[in-house]
Design a protein around this motif. Structure first.
Motif, PDB file in Angstrom:
ATOM      1  N   GLU A  85       0.819  -1.223   0.000  1.00 61.06           N
ATOM      2  CA  GLU A  85       0.000   0.000   0.000  1.00 61.06           C
ATOM      3  C   GLU A  85       0.845   1.263   0.000  1.00 61.06           C
ATOM      4  O   GLU A  85       0.435   2.301  -0.508  1.00 61.06           O
ATOM      5  CB  GLU A  85      -1.024   0.012   1.138  1.00 61.06           C
ATOM      6  N   VAL A  86       2.051   1.191   0.545  1.00 53.36           N
ATOM      7  CA  VAL A  86       2.963   2.336   0.515  1.00 53.36           C
ATOM      8  C   VAL A  86       3.667   2.400  -0.843  1.00 53.36           C
ATOM      9  O   VAL A  86       3.795   3.470  -1.434  1.00 53.36           O
ATOM     10  CB  VAL A  86       3.991   2.274   1.671  1.00 53.36           C
ATOM     11  N   ALA A  87       4.093   1.262  -1.337  1.00 51.33           N
ATOM     12  CA  ALA A  87       4.789   1.214  -2.629  1.00 51.33           C
ATOM     13  C   ALA A  87       3.889   1.713  -3.765  1.00 51.33           C
ATOM     14  O   ALA A  87       4.381   2.252  -4.750  1.00 51.33           O
ATOM     15  CB  ALA A  87       5.269  -0.203  -2.920  1.00 51.33           C
ATOM     16  N   ARG A  88       2.577   1.560  -3.620  1.00 58.05           N
ATOM     17  CA  ARG A  88       1.634   1.981  -4.670  1.00 58.05           C
ATOM     18  C   ARG A  88       1.258   3.456  -4.601  1.00 58.05           C
ATOM     19  O   ARG A  88       0.608   3.972  -5.506  1.00 58.05           O
ATOM     20  CB  ARG A  88       0.356   1.150  -4.589  1.00 58.05           C
ATOM     21  N   GLY A  90       0.984   7.185  -5.190  1.00 57.44           N
ATOM     22  CA  GLY A  90       1.393   8.001  -6.334  1.00 57.44           C
ATOM     23  C   GLY A  90       1.608   7.201  -7.597  1.00 57.44           C
ATOM     24  O   GLY A  90       2.220   7.679  -8.531  1.00 57.44           O
ATOM     25  N   GLY A  91       1.142   5.975  -7.634  1.00 60.48           N
ATOM     26  CA  GLY A  91       1.330   5.114  -8.801  1.00 60.48           C
ATOM     27  C   GLY A  91       2.329   4.019  -8.492  1.00 60.48           C
ATOM     28  O   GLY A  91       2.922   3.974  -7.422  1.00 60.48           O
ATOM     29  N   GLU A  92       2.527   3.155  -9.435  1.00 61.27           N
ATOM     30  CA  GLU A  92       3.368   1.972  -9.218  1.00 61.27           C
ATOM     31  C   GLU A  92       4.837   2.279  -8.911  1.00 61.27           C
ATOM     32  O   GLU A  92       5.507   1.496  -8.294  1.00 61.27           O
ATOM     33  CB  GLU A  92       3.282   1.031 -10.425  1.00 61.27           C
ATOM     34  N   GLY A  93       5.370   3.403  -9.334  1.00 63.02           N
ATOM     35  CA  GLY A  93       6.788   3.700  -9.132  1.00 63.02           C
ATOM     36  C   GLY A  93       7.123   4.394  -7.836  1.00 63.02           C
ATOM     37  O   GLY A  93       8.278   4.694  -7.566  1.00 63.02           O
ATOM     38  N   GLY A  94       6.112   4.686  -7.000  1.00 62.15           N
ATOM     39  CA  GLY A  94       6.374   5.324  -5.720  1.00 62.15           C
ATOM     40  C   GLY A  94       6.492   6.837  -5.792  1.00 62.15           C
ATOM     41  O   GLY A  94       7.077   7.454  -4.898  1.00 62.15           O
ATOM     42  N   LYS A  95       5.915   7.456  -6.810  1.00 66.86           N
ATOM     43  CA  LYS A  95       5.939   8.924  -6.884  1.00 66.86           C
ATOM     44  C   LYS A  95       5.198   9.463  -5.659  1.00 66.86           C
ATOM     45  O   LYS A  95       4.153   8.980  -5.291  1.00 66.86           O
ATOM     46  CB  LYS A  95       5.258   9.395  -8.172  1.00 66.86           C
ATOM     47  N   GLY A  96       5.764  10.463  -5.014  1.00 70.28           N
ATOM     48  CA  GLY A  96       5.167  10.984  -3.784  1.00 70.28           C
ATOM     49  C   GLY A  96       5.702  10.314  -2.534  1.00 70.28           C
ATOM     50  O   GLY A  96       5.314  10.656  -1.424  1.00 70.28           O
ATOM     51  N   VAL A  97       6.598   9.338  -2.705  1.00 69.47           N
ATOM     52  CA  VAL A  97       7.230   8.664  -1.573  1.00 69.47           C
ATOM     53  C   VAL A  97       8.639   9.236  -1.411  1.00 69.47           C
ATOM     54  O   VAL A  97       9.356   9.443  -2.389  1.00 69.47           O
ATOM     55  CB  VAL A  97       7.289   7.138  -1.785  1.00 69.47           C
ATOM     56  N   LEU A  98       9.006   9.490  -0.182  1.00 71.48           N
ATOM     57  CA  LEU A  98      10.334   9.978   0.160  1.00 71.48           C
ATOM     58  C   LEU A  98      11.110   8.839   0.803  1.00 71.48           C
ATOM     59  O   LEU A  98      10.675   8.284   1.812  1.00 71.48           O
ATOM     60  CB  LEU A  98      10.217  11.157   1.134  1.00 71.48           C
ATOM     61  N   VAL A  99      12.226   8.466   0.225  1.00 72.88           N
ATOM     62  CA  VAL A  99      13.099   7.442   0.792  1.00 72.88           C
ATOM     63  C   VAL A  99      14.203   8.165   1.561  1.00 72.88           C
ATOM     64  O   VAL A  99      14.841   9.071   1.024  1.00 72.88           O
ATOM     65  CB  VAL A  99      13.709   6.541  -0.303  1.00 72.88           C
ATOM     66  N   VAL A 100      14.411   7.764   2.824  1.00 76.12           N
ATOM     67  CA  VAL A 100      15.396   8.434   3.682  1.00 76.12           C
ATOM     68  C   VAL A 100      16.392   7.418   4.227  1.00 76.12           C
ATOM     69  O   VAL A 100      16.010   6.349   4.707  1.00 76.12           O
ATOM     70  CB  VAL A 100      14.705   9.164   4.858  1.00 76.12           C
ATOM     71  N   ASP A 101      17.669   7.798   4.163  1.00 78.03           N
ATOM     72  CA  ASP A 101      18.729   7.007   4.782  1.00 78.03           C
ATOM     73  C   ASP A 101      19.745   7.960   5.397  1.00 78.03           C
ATOM     74  O   ASP A 101      19.756   9.144   5.077  1.00 78.03           O
ATOM     75  CB  ASP A 101      19.395   6.093   3.748  1.00 78.03           C
ATOM     76  N   ASP A 102      20.580   7.428   6.274  1.00 81.43           N
ATOM     77  CA  ASP A 102      21.608   8.265   6.885  1.00 81.43           C
ATOM     78  C   ASP A 102      22.723   8.580   5.911  1.00 81.43           C
ATOM     79  O   ASP A 102      23.253   9.687   5.889  1.00 81.43           O
ATOM     80  CB  ASP A 102      22.162   7.618   8.161  1.00 81.43           C
ATOM     81  N   MET A 116      12.962  -0.827  -6.359  1.00 81.64           N
ATOM     82  CA  MET A 116      11.643  -1.039  -5.752  1.00 81.64           C
ATOM     83  C   MET A 116      10.735   0.169  -5.967  1.00 81.64           C
ATOM     84  O   MET A 116       9.526   0.011  -6.143  1.00 81.64           O
ATOM     85  CB  MET A 116      11.787  -1.279  -4.241  1.00 81.64           C
ATOM     86  N   LEU A 117      11.311   1.376  -5.890  1.00 79.00           N
ATOM     87  CA  LEU A 117      10.554   2.629  -5.986  1.00 79.00           C
ATOM     88  C   LEU A 117      11.273   3.582  -6.961  1.00 79.00           C
ATOM     89  O   LEU A 117      11.863   4.571  -6.544  1.00 79.00           O
ATOM     90  CB  LEU A 117      10.449   3.297  -4.609  1.00 79.00           C
ATOM     91  N   PRO A 118      11.209   3.310  -8.259  1.00 79.81           N
ATOM     92  CA  PRO A 118      11.995   4.110  -9.205  1.00 79.81           C
ATOM     93  C   PRO A 118      11.608   5.584  -9.286  1.00 79.81           C
ATOM     94  O   PRO A 118      12.434   6.418  -9.664  1.00 79.81           O
ATOM     95  CB  PRO A 118      11.759   3.408 -10.543  1.00 79.81           C
ATOM     96  N   ASP A 119      10.371   5.938  -8.924  1.00 77.79           N
ATOM     97  CA  ASP A 119       9.925   7.334  -9.020  1.00 77.79           C
ATOM     98  C   ASP A 119       9.944   8.070  -7.688  1.00 77.79           C
ATOM     99  O   ASP A 119       9.528   9.223  -7.617  1.00 77.79           O
ATOM    100  CB  ASP A 119       8.518   7.395  -9.617  1.00 77.79           C
ATOM    101  N   ALA A 120      10.426   7.415  -6.626  1.00 74.16           N
ATOM    102  CA  ALA A 120      10.494   8.052  -5.307  1.00 74.16           C
ATOM    103  C   ALA A 120      11.621   9.077  -5.282  1.00 74.16           C
ATOM    104  O   ALA A 120      12.532   9.049  -6.103  1.00 74.16           O
ATOM    105  CB  ALA A 120      10.719   6.991  -4.223  1.00 74.16           C
ATOM    106  N   HIS A 121      11.532   9.977  -4.317  1.00 74.46           N
ATOM    107  CA  HIS A 121      12.581  10.971  -4.085  1.00 74.46           C
ATOM    108  C   HIS A 121      13.517  10.387  -3.038  1.00 74.46           C
ATOM    109  O   HIS A 121      13.083  10.035  -1.940  1.00 74.46           O
ATOM    110  CB  HIS A 121      11.969  12.284  -3.592  1.00 74.46           C
TER     111      HIS A 121
END
Length: 168
Positions: A85-88, A90-102, A116-121
């Motif tokens: 449900e999170v991966a979907r 903004g669409g299948e590519g994760g648009k609107g999802v923010l990926v965060v790492d240190d 996994m999320l090619p359109d995420a930020h």
């Protein structure tokens, strides 16, 4: 001739908090995000800070293990994927999802999550040159031979002066 010692970059809790807030400031102008996916374990702390600063309530994790002995990268393993449900969002590519790492280091973990999320930020607090092309937003770039000592990995201990590490 001996191998050069990696450069040490110890980061205090105060400094990390300031850097994570600086990341949030940069992200505030980068668009609207519906959810955060943090890469565990390192992404948990900055994701908590960024989510507070940007008012994002949906927080998911993806568990990718690459540092098995805290000193060198090993085989990459996805221990937990992203909830569908999170991966979907903004669409299948994760648009609107923010990926965060240190940190983005070699880019191996970032590449796996990008697939996994090619359109995420993708945002990290720190970036090294090899992984830098995979990140959309970061705060501080350090050299590839720098080892970042995060506050959750350290206790209070003596640090040798830089000059002591360069005597030969």
């Amino acid at each position: 001739m001996s191998q050069p010692q990696p450069k040490a970059f110890p980061v205090s809790w105060d400094q990390f908090h300031r850097d994570a807030r600086a990341l949030a400031w940069r992200l505030a102008g980068a668009g609207t995000f519906e959810a955060i996916v943090c890469i565990t374990r390192g992404g948990l702390v900055p994701a908590a800070i960024v989510s507070r600063e940007l008012g994002i309530r949906v927080i998911e994790s993806v568990c990718v293990a690459s540092y098995h002995d805290y000193t060198s990268q090993g085989e990459l393993r996805v221990l937990k994927g992203i909830a569908p449900e999170v991966a979907r969002l903004g669409g299948e590519g994760g648009k609107g999802v923010l990926v965060v790492d240190d940190l983005v280091d070699t880019g191996k973990t970032a590449k796996v999550v990008r697939e996994m999320l090619p359109d995420a930020h993708f945002a990290t607090v720190y970036a090294k040159p090899l992984g830098r092309p995979l990140v959309d937003t970061f705060v501080t770039e350090v050299s590839q031979d720098t080892w970042i000592y995060f506050p959750w990995d350290m206790g209070l201990a003596y640090q040798a002066p830089i000059a002591e590490n360069h005597r030969g």
